[in-house]
Design a protein around this motif. Structure first.
Motif, PDB file in Angstrom:
ATOM      1  N   LEU A  99     -28.819  12.354  -5.847  1.00 22.49           N
ATOM      2  CA  LEU A  99     -27.992  13.049  -4.856  1.00 22.49           C
ATOM      3  C   LEU A  99     -28.267  12.531  -3.447  1.00 22.49           C
ATOM      4  O   LEU A  99     -27.369  12.503  -2.597  1.00 22.49           O
ATOM      5  CB  LEU A  99     -28.240  14.558  -4.940  1.00 22.49           C
ATOM      6  CG  LEU A  99     -27.706  15.225  -6.210  1.00 22.49           C
ATOM      7  CD1 LEU A  99     -28.155  16.673  -6.287  1.00 22.49           C
ATOM      8  CD2 LEU A  99     -26.183  15.142  -6.266  1.00 22.49           C
ATOM      9  N   MET A 120     -28.218  24.520  -8.229  1.00 24.04           N
ATOM     10  CA  MET A 120     -28.775  24.270  -6.901  1.00 24.04           C
ATOM     11  C   MET A 120     -28.430  25.395  -5.944  1.00 24.04           C
ATOM     12  O   MET A 120     -27.297  25.883  -5.913  1.00 24.04           O
ATOM     13  CB  MET A 120     -28.258  22.934  -6.352  1.00 24.04           C
ATOM     14  CG  MET A 120     -28.722  21.738  -7.180  1.00 24.04           C
ATOM     15  SD  MET A 120     -28.104  20.155  -6.566  1.00 24.04           S
ATOM     16  CE  MET A 120     -28.793  20.109  -4.907  1.00 24.04           C
ATOM     17  N   ASP A 160     -31.297  23.851  -1.467  1.00 29.70           N
ATOM     18  CA  ASP A 160     -31.374  22.578  -2.201  1.00 29.70           C
ATOM     19  C   ASP A 160     -30.324  21.590  -1.695  1.00 29.70           C
ATOM     20  O   ASP A 160     -30.612  20.398  -1.515  1.00 29.70           O
ATOM     21  CB  ASP A 160     -31.174  22.811  -3.700  1.00 29.70           C
ATOM     22  CG  ASP A 160     -32.298  23.622  -4.323  1.00 29.70           C
ATOM     23  OD1 ASP A 160     -33.405  23.634  -3.760  1.00 29.70           O
ATOM     24  OD2 ASP A 160     -32.061  24.245  -5.380  1.00 29.70           O
ATOM     25  N   TRP A 161     -29.110  22.081  -1.469  1.00 27.85           N
ATOM     26  CA  TRP A 161     -28.054  21.201  -0.975  1.00 27.85           C
ATOM     27  C   TRP A 161     -28.366  20.701   0.438  1.00 27.85           C
ATOM     28  O   TRP A 161     -28.109  19.538   0.775  1.00 27.85           O
ATOM     29  CB  TRP A 161     -26.705  21.928  -0.974  1.00 27.85           C
ATOM     30  CG  TRP A 161     -26.069  22.021  -2.322  1.00 27.85           C
ATOM     31  CD1 TRP A 161     -25.920  23.139  -3.086  1.00 27.85           C
ATOM     32  CD2 TRP A 161     -25.528  20.941  -3.074  1.00 27.85           C
ATOM     33  NE1 TRP A 161     -25.315  22.823  -4.278  1.00 27.85           N
ATOM     34  CE2 TRP A 161     -25.049  21.478  -4.301  1.00 27.85           C
ATOM     35  CE3 TRP A 161     -25.395  19.579  -2.854  1.00 27.85           C
ATOM     36  CZ2 TRP A 161     -24.452  20.710  -5.283  1.00 27.85           C
ATOM     37  CZ3 TRP A 161     -24.794  18.792  -3.845  1.00 27.85           C
ATOM     38  CH2 TRP A 161     -24.332  19.352  -5.027  1.00 27.85           C
TER      39      TRP A 161
END
Length: 298
Positions: free
Chosen positions: A45, A214, A218-219
């Motif tokens: 990510l 998430m 987390d993002w």
């Protein structure tokens, strides 16, 4: 000599700024929730967000036709693929190593081994280093390991292997990128590499684990890792590679423990031990020797 010093100073400044940003990556990962993404998804990510960061640069480059001459010229595609693959391995290995070994030890082993790998790549390519450069690298590496020594409670063999792999992959990225970045549009080149890395990272991430649940935090963490510690940092690093050798640019990332040391003392109020102070002096002395040697080589 004056022009060489200015060129080296500009390259060193870009590499140092990148190192400061990279120094926050391990700490940022510590904010990922316990049930959130594993290290492989954090790495994947991170690369996806870095690709989004470079998208405007790529869109402008391809619309003007500049990108085609940068991306498809000569041996560029081959080295860009090697750089993208190296970056995927680096992200997977670094975050796995940091999670197993801890931030201080994981970062020290990764960054301490990277200049050695970079030096070996350069030697394999036929470059010879002055004694001053080699002494500077040895001094800086020793200082980085000394600064992490107070945090070492035990060595995790798996974490050590991941971190050594991350150091190797980071050096491989620098070596491949420098072969094509001089004389080309660095932003377009770096952006294409990271788009390729994002694409390459997703299949193994899915193969190892399904897409994780998430939280909002987390993002934010993976967005920060992708935009700041990858997009901005590697854009700076590409500029450094246009001015100084890959081996010296990699060695300058040993400023990362210095960043952590200053932050710990002035922001967190942590006391500085003698080992950390001695390590700080060794790193700064080693990097001064590396830069002096680089300027002489110009």
């Amino acid at each position: 000599m004056q022009g060489a010093l200015k060129k080296v100073a500009a390259g060193a400044g870009c590499a140092a700024a990148a190192a400061v940003l990279w120094g926050t990556a391990g700490t940022a990962q510590s904010f990922v929730s316990p049930g959130g993404p594993d290290p492989f998804w954090v790495g994947a990510l991170r690369l996806v967000f870095s690709a989004l960061f470079f998208f405007p640069v790529l869109a402008k480059g391809f619309s003007s036709g500049q990108a085609c001459s940068t991306v498809f010229a000569g041996s560029a595609p081959r080295y860009m693929l090697a750089a993208a693959a190296s970056m995927v391995i680096y992200n997977f290995a670094f975050f796995a190593g940091v999670r197993l070994s801890g931030i201080a030890v994981g970062s020290a082993v990764t960054l301490g081994s990277a200049p050695i790998w970079a030096g070996l790549f350069a030697l394999a390519a036929g470059r010879r280093f002055a004694w001053l450069w080699m002494a500077g690298v040895a001094c800086a590496v020793a200082g980085g390991l000394m600064m992490a020594a107070n945090s070492v409670a035990g060595i995790n063999p798996g974490g050590l292997a991941f971190c050594l792999t991350a150091g190797f992959s980071y050096a491989a990225y620098a070596e491949a990128t420098q072969r094509i970045v001089v004389g080309r549009a660095a932003g377009v080149l770096t952006g294409t590499i990271f788009v390729g890395a994002a694409v390459l990272s997703l299949p193994p991430a899915f193969a190892l684990n399904p897409f994780p649940q998430m939280s909002g935090v987390d993002w934010i963490v993976v967005a920060y890792l992708g935009v700041v510690t990858t997009g901005v940092a590697y854009a700076l690093f590409s500029q450094a590679l246009k001015r100084i050798s890959a081996a010296s640019a990699v060695a300058l990332t040993l400023l990362e423990p210095v960043t952590a040391f200053v932050a710990a003392g002035f922001v967190a109020g942590e006391p500085a031990g003698w080992a950390s102070l001695c390590g700080l002096v060794l790193i700064l002395a080693g990097l001064a020797a590396i830069l002096r040697s680089e300027a002489r080589a110009e």
